[in-house]
Design a protein around this motif. Sequence first.
Motif, PDB file in Angstrom:
ATOM      1  N   ARG A  37       0.840  -1.198   0.000  1.00  0.00           N
ATOM      2  CA  ARG A  37       0.000   0.000   0.000  1.00  0.00           C
ATOM      3  C   ARG A  37       0.871   1.242   0.000  1.00  0.00           C
ATOM      4  NH1 ARG A  37      -4.800   0.014   4.271  1.00  0.00           N
ATOM      5  NH2 ARG A  37      -4.930   2.037   3.247  1.00  0.00           N
ATOM      6  N   GLY A  38       0.417   2.249  -0.716  1.00  0.00           N
ATOM      7  CA  GLY A  38       1.119   3.524  -0.735  1.00  0.00           C
ATOM      8  C   GLY A  38       0.199   4.631  -0.276  1.00  0.00           C
ATOM      9  N   GLU A  39       0.767   5.689   0.240  1.00  0.00           N
ATOM     10  CA  GLU A  39      -0.026   6.840   0.678  1.00  0.00           C
ATOM     11  C   GLU A  39       0.379   8.062  -0.123  1.00  0.00           C
ATOM     12  OE1 GLU A  39       0.096   9.084   4.716  1.00  0.00           O
ATOM     13  OE2 GLU A  39      -1.431   7.509   4.947  1.00  0.00           O
ATOM     14  N   PHE A  40      -0.606   8.737  -0.676  1.00  0.00           N
ATOM     15  CA  PHE A  40      -0.363   9.890  -1.538  1.00  0.00           C
ATOM     16  C   PHE A  40      -1.158  11.081  -1.007  1.00  0.00           C
ATOM     17  CE2 PHE A  40       0.294   6.102  -3.959  1.00  0.00           C
ATOM     18  CZ  PHE A  40       1.336   6.381  -4.829  1.00  0.00           C
ATOM     19  N   GLU A  41      -0.679  12.263  -1.324  1.00  0.00           N
ATOM     20  CA  GLU A  41      -1.406  13.483  -0.973  1.00  0.00           C
ATOM     21  C   GLU A  41      -1.824  14.188  -2.248  1.00  0.00           C
ATOM     22  OE1 GLU A  41      -0.527  16.135   2.564  1.00  0.00           O
ATOM     23  OE2 GLU A  41       0.167  17.423   0.911  1.00  0.00           O
ATOM     24  N   LEU A  42      -3.097  14.521  -2.335  1.00  0.00           N
ATOM     25  CA  LEU A  42      -3.654  15.180  -3.506  1.00  0.00           C
ATOM     26  C   LEU A  42      -4.237  16.528  -3.127  1.00  0.00           C
ATOM     27  CD1 LEU A  42      -5.667  12.281  -5.194  1.00  0.00           C
ATOM     28  CD2 LEU A  42      -3.491  13.207  -5.957  1.00  0.00           C
ATOM     29  N   THR A  43      -4.087  17.479  -4.018  1.00  0.00           N
ATOM     30  CA  THR A  43      -4.777  18.762  -3.859  1.00  0.00           C
ATOM     31  C   THR A  43      -6.179  18.632  -4.423  1.00  0.00           C
ATOM     32  OG1 THR A  43      -2.698  19.981  -4.062  1.00  0.00           O
ATOM     33  CG2 THR A  43      -4.731  21.207  -4.452  1.00  0.00           C
ATOM     34  N   LEU A  44      -7.149  19.106  -3.679  1.00  0.00           N
ATOM     35  CA  LEU A  44      -8.542  19.040  -4.116  1.00  0.00           C
ATOM     36  C   LEU A  44      -8.892  20.261  -4.959  1.00  0.00           C
ATOM     37  CD1 LEU A  44     -10.174  17.790  -0.798  1.00  0.00           C
ATOM     38  CD2 LEU A  44      -9.264  16.459  -2.700  1.00  0.00           C
ATOM     39  N   PRO A  45      -9.819  20.106  -5.920  1.00  0.00           N
ATOM     40  CA  PRO A  45     -10.645  18.939  -6.225  1.00  0.00           C
ATOM     41  C   PRO A  45      -9.867  17.848  -6.955  1.00  0.00           C
ATOM     42  CG  PRO A  45     -11.111  20.698  -7.776  1.00  0.00           C
ATOM     43  CD  PRO A  45     -10.174  21.283  -6.762  1.00  0.00           C
ATOM     44  N   ALA A  46     -10.397  16.612  -6.889  1.00  0.00           N
ATOM     45  CA  ALA A  46      -9.721  15.472  -7.498  1.00  0.00           C
ATOM     46  C   ALA A  46     -10.739  14.388  -7.818  1.00  0.00           C
ATOM     47  CB  ALA A  46      -8.642  14.928  -6.563  1.00  0.00           C
ATOM     48  N   VAL A  47     -10.324  13.475  -8.682  1.00  0.00           N
ATOM     49  CA  VAL A  47     -11.123  12.297  -9.035  1.00  0.00           C
ATOM     50  C   VAL A  47     -10.428  11.074  -8.459  1.00  0.00           C
ATOM     51  CG1 VAL A  47     -12.058  10.897 -10.911  1.00  0.00           C
ATOM     52  CG2 VAL A  47     -11.933  13.381 -11.170  1.00  0.00           C
ATOM     53  N   LEU A  48     -11.194  10.207  -7.790  1.00  0.00           N
ATOM     54  CA  LEU A  48     -10.627   8.994  -7.207  1.00  0.00           C
ATOM     55  C   LEU A  48     -11.363   7.772  -7.733  1.00  0.00           C
ATOM     56  CD1 LEU A  48     -10.228  10.026  -3.441  1.00  0.00           C
ATOM     57  CD2 LEU A  48      -8.553  10.224  -5.297  1.00  0.00           C
ATOM     58  N   GLY A  49     -10.593   6.752  -8.101  1.00  0.00           N
ATOM     59  CA  GLY A  49     -11.159   5.461  -8.480  1.00  0.00           C
ATOM     60  C   GLY A  49     -11.107   4.545  -7.269  1.00  0.00           C
ATOM     61  N   ILE A  50     -12.257   4.241  -6.694  1.00  0.00           N
ATOM     62  CA  ILE A  50     -12.313   3.526  -5.427  1.00  0.00           C
ATOM     63  C   ILE A  50     -12.250   2.012  -5.643  1.00  0.00           C
ATOM     64  CG2 ILE A  50     -13.662   3.115  -3.338  1.00  0.00           C
ATOM     65  CD1 ILE A  50     -12.547   5.932  -3.532  1.00  0.00           C
ATOM     66  N   GLN A  51     -11.297   1.386  -4.964  1.00  0.00           N
ATOM     67  CA  GLN A  51     -11.205  -0.072  -4.954  1.00  0.00           C
ATOM     68  C   GLN A  51     -12.089  -0.650  -3.852  1.00  0.00           C
ATOM     69  OE1 GLN A  51      -9.644  -2.267  -6.819  1.00  0.00           O
ATOM     70  NE2 GLN A  51      -9.414  -4.093  -5.585  1.00  0.00           N
ATOM     71  N   ALA A  52     -12.012  -0.054  -2.672  1.00  0.00           N
ATOM     72  CA  ALA A  52     -12.824  -0.499  -1.543  1.00  0.00           C
ATOM     73  C   ALA A  52     -12.986   0.653  -0.570  1.00  0.00           C
ATOM     74  CB  ALA A  52     -12.179  -1.694  -0.840  1.00  0.00           C
ATOM     75  N   ALA A  53     -14.191   0.806  -0.039  1.00  0.00           N
ATOM     76  CA  ALA A  53     -14.434   1.816   0.988  1.00  0.00           C
ATOM     77  C   ALA A  53     -13.839   1.357   2.312  1.00  0.00           C
ATOM     78  CB  ALA A  53     -15.928   2.071   1.143  1.00  0.00           C
ATOM     79  N   GLU A  54     -13.719   2.281   3.246  1.00  0.00           N
ATOM     80  CA  GLU A  54     -13.153   1.941   4.557  1.00  0.00           C
ATOM     81  C   GLU A  54     -14.053   0.987   5.339  1.00  0.00           C
ATOM     82  OE1 GLU A  54     -12.098   5.625   6.545  1.00  0.00           O
ATOM     83  OE2 GLU A  54     -11.669   6.502   4.581  1.00  0.00           O
ATOM     84  N   LYS A  55     -15.350   0.951   4.984  1.00  0.00           N
ATOM     85  CA  LYS A  55     -16.296   0.024   5.584  1.00  0.00           C
ATOM     86  C   LYS A  55     -17.108  -0.612   4.457  1.00  0.00           C
ATOM     87  CE  LYS A  55     -16.915   2.851   9.769  1.00  0.00           C
ATOM     88  NZ  LYS A  55     -17.918   3.605  10.583  1.00  0.00           N
ATOM     89  N   PRO A  56     -17.679  -1.804   4.693  1.00  0.00           N
ATOM     90  CA  PRO A  56     -18.541  -2.413   3.666  1.00  0.00           C
ATOM     91  C   PRO A  56     -19.731  -1.513   3.364  1.00  0.00           C
ATOM     92  CG  PRO A  56     -17.986  -4.002   5.382  1.00  0.00           C
ATOM     93  CD  PRO A  56     -17.523  -2.665   5.881  1.00  0.00           C
ATOM     94  N   PRO A  57     -20.223  -1.522   2.117  1.00  0.00           N
ATOM     95  CA  PRO A  57     -21.411  -0.727   1.793  1.00  0.00           C
ATOM     96  C   PRO A  57     -22.558  -1.040   2.743  1.00  0.00           C
ATOM     97  CG  PRO A  57     -20.416  -1.568  -0.210  1.00  0.00           C
ATOM     98  CD  PRO A  57     -19.674  -2.210   0.934  1.00  0.00           C
ATOM     99  N   ARG A  58     -23.193  -0.005   3.228  1.00  0.00           N
ATOM    100  CA  ARG A  58     -24.238  -0.155   4.240  1.00  0.00           C
ATOM    101  C   ARG A  58     -25.506  -0.785   3.657  1.00  0.00           C
ATOM    102  NH1 ARG A  58     -24.259   5.891   5.946  1.00  0.00           N
ATOM    103  NH2 ARG A  58     -22.049   5.427   5.544  1.00  0.00           N
TER     104      ARG A  58
END
Length: 259
Positions: free
Chosen positions: A170-191
């Motif tokens: 895993r890598g950690e990156f810092e982005l300036t907003l606004p930005a577009v993110l392609g989500i692999q998995a949320a921090e919690k399962p979809p509710r």
Amino acid sequence: MNIVAILKMVPDVVEEFEVAADGKSLDIEFLRLIVNERDEHALEQALILKELLGGSVTALALDAPDIDDVLFTALAKGADRAVKVTGVEEGLTTRSAASILAQTLPNVPDLLPAELILTGCQAIDDIDAQAPALLARRLQLPYLGLVSGVEVDASTNTAKVAKEFAGGVRGEFELTLPAVLGIQAAEKPPRYVPVAKVRAAMKEGEIEEVTAPVASEAALIDIIEMNVPEVAGRAEMLEGDADEIAARLCDVLVERGLL
């Protein structure tokens, strides 16, 4: 914080696929469509950030069969707005869909600017994971894909994003907003949301409609023909120890003219 979560319908893989009469596409007349799993995670991540930081979440999708149910479900889960892009052709390529979204987003009233635009990193009919990257390029925004965690610092207008790599890295990156993110998995399962709550959203909520632009970018790849894989029944199981299996494998490759 204003967040847009883009949702997409995909074929349910438990269904039996059939080739359409044109020989170049799937017959979707009797095909069951479901919301893309990664897009569900994108919506969940958007709702998590809203709960932490405030703001609003807009669920947006290109028109497709059963998409209204998906958008009402998003409202029931906690999204503030639901937007459907109508006038969309069937069988859009990833490139065309990204082009339509990039032209449509600025024309939705009170939607942009949004600090984050989240969508699934890929889908079963888009395994190259190019849709969010192409969208970001057309909107001229920073992009990061395969995201599994997002922390936003509103004071600096930045986001720390966790990205997954092969091999469990895993890598950690810092982005300036606004930005577009392609989500692999949320921090919690979809509710989970009860059916009664979805029905309430259908009565009380509203799906806004915007018309897709007439022009979209042409596909770079043409599908010439699509076929169901043939059932050959010629599998050969190699048995023995490692040396015997290796020797037989070499013989098979020679017999078939591959070596």
